[in-house]
Design a protein around this motif. Structure first.
Motif, PDB file in Angstrom:
ATOM      1  N   ALA A 102     -10.718   4.667  -4.125  1.00 11.78           N
ATOM      2  CA  ALA A 102     -10.964   4.133  -5.466  1.00 11.78           C
ATOM      3  C   ALA A 102     -11.119   2.621  -5.466  1.00 11.78           C
ATOM      4  O   ALA A 102     -11.705   2.055  -6.388  1.00 11.78           O
ATOM      5  N   VAL A 103     -10.568   1.974  -4.449  1.00 13.43           N
ATOM      6  CA  VAL A 103     -10.624   0.509  -4.332  1.00 13.43           C
ATOM      7  C   VAL A 103     -11.134   0.150  -2.945  1.00 13.43           C
ATOM      8  O   VAL A 103     -11.230   1.009  -2.070  1.00 13.43           O
ATOM      9  N   GLN A 104     -11.434  -1.110  -2.739  1.00 16.31           N
ATOM     10  CA  GLN A 104     -11.844  -1.564  -1.411  1.00 16.31           C
ATOM     11  C   GLN A 104     -10.654  -1.449  -0.461  1.00 16.31           C
ATOM     12  O   GLN A 104      -9.549  -1.901  -0.792  1.00 16.31           O
ATOM     13  N   THR A 121      -5.975   5.015  -2.573  1.00 16.71           N
ATOM     14  CA  THR A 121      -5.915   3.566  -2.673  1.00 16.71           C
ATOM     15  C   THR A 121      -5.048   2.993  -1.548  1.00 16.71           C
ATOM     16  O   THR A 121      -4.370   3.735  -0.839  1.00 16.71           O
ATOM     17  N   THR A 139     -14.090   0.027   3.419  1.00 14.07           N
ATOM     18  CA  THR A 139     -15.135   0.131   2.401  1.00 14.07           C
ATOM     19  C   THR A 139     -15.446  -1.276   1.905  1.00 14.07           C
ATOM     20  O   THR A 139     -14.655  -2.197   2.095  1.00 14.07           O
ATOM     21  N   GLY A 141     -16.440  -1.753  -1.389  1.00 10.14           N
ATOM     22  CA  GLY A 141     -16.327  -1.738  -2.842  1.00 10.14           C
ATOM     23  C   GLY A 141     -15.480  -0.557  -3.306  1.00 10.14           C
ATOM     24  O   GLY A 141     -14.715   0.013  -2.534  1.00 10.14           O
ATOM     25  N   THR A 142     -15.668  -0.204  -4.559  1.00  7.25           N
ATOM     26  CA  THR A 142     -14.879   0.879  -5.150  1.00  7.25           C
ATOM     27  C   THR A 142     -15.612   2.209  -5.046  1.00  7.25           C
ATOM     28  O   THR A 142     -16.831   2.266  -4.952  1.00  7.25           O
ATOM     29  N   ASN A 143     -14.829   3.287  -5.066  1.00  5.42           N
ATOM     30  CA  ASN A 143     -15.357   4.658  -5.047  1.00  5.42           C
ATOM     31  C   ASN A 143     -16.348   4.906  -3.907  1.00  5.42           C
ATOM     32  O   ASN A 143     -17.422   5.473  -4.108  1.00  5.42           O
TER      33      ASN A 143
END
Length: 151
Positions: A102-104, A121, A139, A141-143
């Motif tokens: 959900a988050v980086q 997360t 990641t 970014g998000t998602n």
């Protein structure tokens, strides 16, 4: 005459939530899906009320109820994208699996989930830590998809 594929992507997608990452030894167990709404792929699985039952997390759940992460099953209808109530869900307790962060996140970060949303997360505040788990990939970014290693 049947349709013939005429276009091809240069790259295949790396995975989908709940897909097993590699062929490294892993531990998979099964749990009967308790909830009428089913159980999505790649989310935390909590101990259900019945023996060998599983469900998605809800507000107030703790690490003590955590069983594993739901594994995508190709025998389940693709459009469903989840197990239905009373189906036998595969659950990973050890190994590497794709999830949606959900988050980086960064490789090596600890793994937490948000009980109210089943989101993955690296943020500790008000979330449940998965003991012995880490993000294996980062990641930007998000998602976004990331690999989580359990065990």
């Amino acid at each position: 005459m049947p349709a013939v594929q005429t276009t091809y992507s240069a790259n295949i997608r790396p995975g989908l939530p709940g897909m097993i990452v590699d062929e490294v030894p892993k531990t998979l167990i099964s749990r009967t899906v308790e909830a009428a709404g089913g159980l999505a792929f790649g989310i935390p699985v909590m101990q259900g009320t019945a023996d060998k039952a599983g469900r998605a997390p809800t507000t107030g759940d703790t690490a003590a109820k955590f069983v594993g992460i739901s594994v995508r099953d190709r025998s389940v209808k693709a459009e469903a994208n989840q197990y239905s109530q009373y189906e036998s869900a595969r659950v990973m307790t050890e190994g590497a699996i794709w999830v949606t962060a959900a988050v980086q996140v960064a490789a090596g970060d600890p793994v937490y989930f948000v009980p109210a949303t089943s989101a993955w997360t690296n943020v500790a505040t008000d979330n449940v830590q998965v003991a012995g788990a880490r993000f294996d990939t980062s990641t930007t970014g998000t998602n976004q998809l990331a690999q989580v290693r359990l065990g």
